[in-house]
Design an enzyme around this catalytic site. Structure first.
Site, PDB file in Angstrom:
ATOM      1  N   SER A  95      -2.662 -14.923 -10.789  1.00  0.00           N
ATOM      2  CA  SER A  95      -2.481 -14.234 -12.174  1.00  0.00           C
ATOM      3  C   SER A  95      -1.922 -14.178 -12.876  1.00  0.00           C
ATOM      4  O   SER A  95      -0.646 -14.914 -13.549  1.00  0.00           O
ATOM      5  CB  SER A  95      -1.705 -13.424 -11.005  1.00  0.00           C
ATOM      6  OG  SER A  95      -1.622 -13.139  -9.344  1.00  0.00           O
ATOM      7  N   LYS A 170      -4.628  -6.428 -10.162  1.00  0.00           N
ATOM      8  CA  LYS A 170      -3.661  -7.603  -9.984  1.00  0.00           C
ATOM      9  C   LYS A 170      -2.381  -7.084 -10.006  1.00  0.00           C
ATOM     10  O   LYS A 170      -1.338  -7.374  -8.672  1.00  0.00           O
ATOM     11  CB  LYS A 170      -4.227  -9.377  -9.909  1.00  0.00           C
ATOM     12  CG  LYS A 170      -2.846 -10.059  -9.184  1.00  0.00           C
ATOM     13  CD  LYS A 170      -3.145  -9.954  -7.997  1.00  0.00           C
ATOM     14  CE  LYS A 170      -1.895 -10.798  -7.227  1.00  0.00           C
ATOM     15  NZ  LYS A 170      -1.430 -12.416  -7.508  1.00  0.00           N
TER      16      LYS A 170
END
Length: 295
Positions: A95, A170
């Site tokens: 991420s 995300k």
């Protein structure tokens, strides 16, 4: 297809395990040698360095805590870019900020290496099940080549578009997850102090508009006071910081996200960063002077 996997933590270890069990020749590197040994026992190949892994792999997956770790693994002297074969596809499933994904992709082109940014959602349970949601950005041709790998690790796989769109998706996902966690915690403290059994609260609202995957995954943990980490508070805090940086560059206000980030920050300041992110309920319990219970 020879696959390298770097980053064998809570998420990465089961993800790599699925690839090994599916029969992919999988090369492994992580500072956590116990995780490497566990996967080696089921057929993985241990590597002594990122360089060794790069030399043996056609596709390399990174699953690391933050962009700075990805950058180090990719571009250090003993890293991936300088030591992998031309045409290698790197799948970064960490991420990170979309701006970082774009920067990585640009630098990798100098080595004739391609990047797919493909972060995941679903936490440790979905990683173990091989049922993650995967959101990928990058060239369609390269996405098609690695899609079989995604299908081993996930159930819901979407090609979002150009490089960076996977990472941006995300971050949008993390706005929703973190806000849902805060709302679930606040509602649970209110309901519990009003005399409502939280098991019955869940039963009553789960199928209505207020129901969510977050509630399904976390309500029982709250009831049982099970805060062993699946997703950590410190990880959500890091992601929300990435969201703030990206949103600031786009001129997007984040009033709800900013507040939730401060709540996560409060828990980190009190030594709870390593606990499961549903432990955000601690903040609301202290404000209300009431600890929830499923009893």
């Amino acid at each position: 297809m020879k696959v390298g996997f770097i980053g064998l933590g809570i998420m990465g270890k089961p993800m790599a395990g699925h690839l090994i069990k599916k029969g992919y020749e999988t090369y492994l590197f992580d500072l956590n040698t116990d995780a490497v040994n566990e996967l080696e026992a089921i057929g993985g190949h241990s590597c002594g360095s990122n360089k060794e892994l790069a030399e043996n792999s056609d596709v390399i997956i990174t699953m690391l805590p933050a962009g700075k770790h990805v950058s180090l693994v990719l571009f250090s002297e003993e890293g991936i870019a300088a030591n992998c074969k031309p045409g290698t596809i790197i799948i970064d499933m960490s991420s990170v900020k979309p701006e970082e994904s774009k920067e990585f992709a640009t630098k990798l082109k100098e080595y004739d290496v391609h990047l797919i940014d493909a972060p995941v959602s679903g936490g440790e349970p979905k990683a173990i099940e091989g049922a993650l949601s995967i959101m990928a950005g990058g060239d369609q041709e390269h996405f098609n080549k690695v899609l079989p790998l995604f299908e081993v690790m996930g159930e819901h796989i979407v090609h979002m578009g150009q490089t960076g769109t996977g990472s941006a998706t995300k971050l949008a996902n993390q706005i929703l997850v973190s806000s849902h966690l805060a709302a679930l915690a606040e509602a649970s403290v209110y309901a519990s102090k009003a005399g409502i059994d939280l098991n019955k609260l869940y039963e009553a609202v789960r199928s209505g508009l207020a129901g969510s995957a977050v509630m399904d995954a976390k309500m029982q943990r709250i009831v049982d006071r099970d805060f062993e980490p699946g997703g950590k508070i410190e990880t959500n805090f890091k992601d929300l910081g990435n969201i703030q940086a990206s949103a600031n560059s786009l001129g997007v206000p984040l009033p709800v996200t900013n507040l939730v980030k401060e709540i996560f920050g409060s828990e980190i300041a009190n030594g709870n960063g390593g606990k499961d992110h549903c432990y955000i309920i601690d903040f609301f319990e202290k404000m209300a002077n009431h600890q929830v219970s499923g009893k």
